[in-house]
Motif scaffolding. Structure first.
Motif, PDB file in Angstrom:
ATOM      1  N   ALA A   1       0.816  -1.221   0.000  1.00  0.00           N
ATOM      2  CA  ALA A   1       0.000   0.000   0.000  1.00  0.00           C
ATOM      3  C   ALA A   1       0.848   1.269   0.000  1.00  0.00           C
ATOM      4  CB  ALA A   1      -0.929  -0.001   1.212  1.00  0.00           C
ATOM      5  N   SER A   2       2.052   1.195   0.556  1.00  0.00           N
ATOM      6  CA  SER A   2       2.884   2.395   0.664  1.00  0.00           C
ATOM      7  C   SER A   2       3.463   2.843  -0.673  1.00  0.00           C
ATOM      8  CB  SER A   2       4.030   2.145   1.648  1.00  0.00           C
ATOM      9  OG  SER A   2       4.919   1.150   1.148  1.00  0.00           O
ATOM     10  N   SER A   3       3.380   1.997  -1.701  1.00  0.00           N
ATOM     11  CA  SER A   3       4.043   2.316  -2.971  1.00  0.00           C
ATOM     12  C   SER A   3       3.084   2.658  -4.110  1.00  0.00           C
ATOM     13  CB  SER A   3       4.925   1.137  -3.401  1.00  0.00           C
ATOM     14  OG  SER A   3       4.130   0.000  -3.668  1.00  0.00           O
ATOM     15  N   ILE A   4       1.797   2.684  -3.841  1.00  0.00           N
ATOM     16  CA  ILE A   4       0.808   2.817  -4.907  1.00  0.00           C
ATOM     17  C   ILE A   4       0.553   4.269  -5.325  1.00  0.00           C
ATOM     18  CG2 ILE A   4      -1.645   2.425  -5.472  1.00  0.00           C
ATOM     19  CD1 ILE A   4       0.096  -0.045  -5.624  1.00  0.00           C
ATOM     20  N   ALA A   5       0.685   5.215  -4.395  1.00  0.00           N
ATOM     21  CA  ALA A   5       0.325   6.609  -4.676  1.00  0.00           C
ATOM     22  C   ALA A   5       0.959   7.166  -5.957  1.00  0.00           C
ATOM     23  CB  ALA A   5       0.666   7.485  -3.479  1.00  0.00           C
ATOM     24  N   PRO A   6       2.241   6.925  -6.244  1.00  0.00           N
ATOM     25  CA  PRO A   6       2.819   7.484  -7.472  1.00  0.00           C
ATOM     26  C   PRO A   6       2.146   6.991  -8.750  1.00  0.00           C
ATOM     27  CG  PRO A   6       4.560   6.839  -5.953  1.00  0.00           C
ATOM     28  CD  PRO A   6       3.274   6.298  -5.391  1.00  0.00           C
ATOM     29  N   VAL A   7       1.741   5.709  -8.793  1.00  0.00           N
ATOM     30  CA  VAL A   7       1.094   5.221 -10.015  1.00  0.00           C
ATOM     31  C   VAL A   7      -0.341   5.749 -10.116  1.00  0.00           C
ATOM     32  CG1 VAL A   7       2.527   3.178 -10.315  1.00  0.00           C
ATOM     33  CG2 VAL A   7       0.416   3.003  -8.979  1.00  0.00           C
ATOM     34  N   VAL A   8      -0.976   6.034  -8.971  1.00  0.00           N
ATOM     35  CA  VAL A   8      -2.295   6.676  -9.004  1.00  0.00           C
ATOM     36  C   VAL A   8      -2.180   8.044  -9.661  1.00  0.00           C
ATOM     37  CG1 VAL A   8      -4.183   7.622  -7.617  1.00  0.00           C
ATOM     38  CG2 VAL A   8      -3.162   5.435  -6.984  1.00  0.00           C
ATOM     39  N   LYS A   9      -1.154   8.804  -9.288  1.00  0.00           N
ATOM     40  CA  LYS A   9      -0.935  10.130  -9.881  1.00  0.00           C
ATOM     41  C   LYS A   9      -0.587  10.016 -11.359  1.00  0.00           C
ATOM     42  CE  LYS A   9       0.489  12.458  -5.619  1.00  0.00           C
ATOM     43  NZ  LYS A   9       1.583  13.159  -4.898  1.00  0.00           N
TER      44      LYS A   9
ATOM     45  N   ALA B   1      -5.402   0.316  -0.757  1.00  0.00           N
ATOM     46  CA  ALA B   1      -4.401   1.290  -0.339  1.00  0.00           C
ATOM     47  C   ALA B   1      -5.179   2.578  -0.058  1.00  0.00           C
ATOM     48  CB  ALA B   1      -3.354   1.506  -1.424  1.00  0.00           C
ATOM     49  N   PRO B   2      -5.803   2.678   1.110  1.00  0.00           N
ATOM     50  CA  PRO B   2      -6.780   3.740   1.369  1.00  0.00           C
ATOM     51  C   PRO B   2      -6.235   5.158   1.293  1.00  0.00           C
ATOM     52  CG  PRO B   2      -6.262   2.524   3.380  1.00  0.00           C
ATOM     53  CD  PRO B   2      -5.665   1.756   2.253  1.00  0.00           C
TER      54      PRO B   2
END
Length: 328
Positions: free
Chosen positions: A95-103, A119-120
């Motif tokens: 979950a800690s690594s997903i934010a960049p691919v969301v952006k 990954a809330p």
């Protein structure tokens, strides 16, 4: 190590490119990236996704890592983003690594969301949940206590240490035990990665180190066979009860042998269907209602706007008595 990872990434990129190129250009594309390909649980999600794609008029892309490697999973997601897939769902390994691919997805107008594992804090568009984490954690503890009592010692064998869904379930197991069964002793989780062989070894070690242990919980579907086989091999059927989040087909023989007392899960084919349905809703810009009627579903699917969770329903309990009614 890094050269082998690069080779896997390159091969995956070629596979995704070839797959997406074969699809009709005029159909919206919805992808699902599981934690691991080639196991019955995710195979059932794939089957449900294919059915939804046929019903809803979309192309469904199913592609994932060959082992539970977060780096490989993220590269597969990035490849799908580069191909311009309209909506991408992920059963999150880290979950800690997903934010960049969301952006990265947002920058290309792609809807990126989670399914099966969340990954809330990533900014994902929605989480397609099989059941609430609290419901799953509480159900397995309540069912175990009925069988082993309120003061038993219980072992836990999980999958990847970074898997957010597995860790959430374990957290709610501990919360349920503390709140309702203060004498219950939950041992610290042992992490087997994605292999049944490692799960069997860990379960065997737990039984050796804790001869008074009454039960073992297999938290990941991939660890279920290993835990059950360890109980059978140790001759502990009847004295140690196995359980876990396992599909009926995976657990059937172990439920009938007595190595497992019960399992807790949901219908992953319906979860796969709901995942593709959600992707189509996102592509079409249609908001989720508080209660959603899905074709072929017995009950409405609820949506919590505050948490962004689309909920399939409550967990199911499978036993030796009812397991033959199910085929997934």
């Amino acid at each position: 190590m890094f050269s082998s990872i690069k080779k896997v990434m390159a091969a995956t990129a070629i596979t995704v490119l070839a797959t997406t190129a074969a699809f009709a250009a005029d159909k919206p594309k919805v992808a699902f990236v599981p934690q691991l390909i080639g196991i019955p649980y995710f195979n059932a999600m794939e089957a449900g996704g294919n059915k939804a794609a046929a019903d809803l008029g979309v192309d469904f892309i199913y592609t994932g890592p060959v082992d539970t490697n977060p780096v490989d999973q993220l590269q597969i997601v990035q490849n799908l983003i580069n191909q311009g897939v309209n909506a991408i769902s992920i059963s999150v390994l880290d979950a800690s690594s997903i934010a960049p691919v969301v952006k990265a997805a947002e920058a290309k107008g792609i809807k990126l969301f989670t399914s099966d594992s969340d990954a809330p804090d990533s900014g994902r568009a929605v989480y397609v949940a099989q059941a609430t984490d609290e419901g799953l954690g509480g159900a397995i503890i309540d069912e175990l206590v009925k069988r082993v009592g309120e003061d038993a010692k219980i072992g836990i064998v999980s999958g990847e240490a970074t898997a957010s869904n597995l860790n959430a379930w374990i957290g709610f197991m501990k919360k349920q035990a503390a709140a309702k069964y203060p004498k219950l002793q939950l041992l610290e989780p042992q992490y087997a990665g994605g292999t049944a062989e490692r799960a069997a070894q860990l379960a065997g070690d737990l039984m050796t180190a804790n001869p008074d242990m009454k039960a073992i919980i297999a938290v990941a579907s991939s660890t279920c066979p290993g835990v059950a086989q360890a109980i059978e091999t140790a001759g502990k059927i009847g004295s140690v009860i196995g359980t876990g989040y396992c599909s009926p087909n995976t657990a059937r023989s172990y439920l009938k042998s007595g190595a497992f007392g019960f399992t807790v899960l949901w219908d992953p084919a319906q979860l796969g269907y709901l995942t593709v349905w959600a992707g189509k809703q996102l592509i079409d810009g249609k908001p989720f209602a508080a209660s959603n009627t899905i074709p072929g579903f017995d009950a409405p699917v609820t949506y919590d706007a505050k948490t962004g969770i689309l909920l399939l329903g409550p967990p199911a309990i499978f036993t030796a008595e009812n397991v033959d009614k199910f085929d997934f």
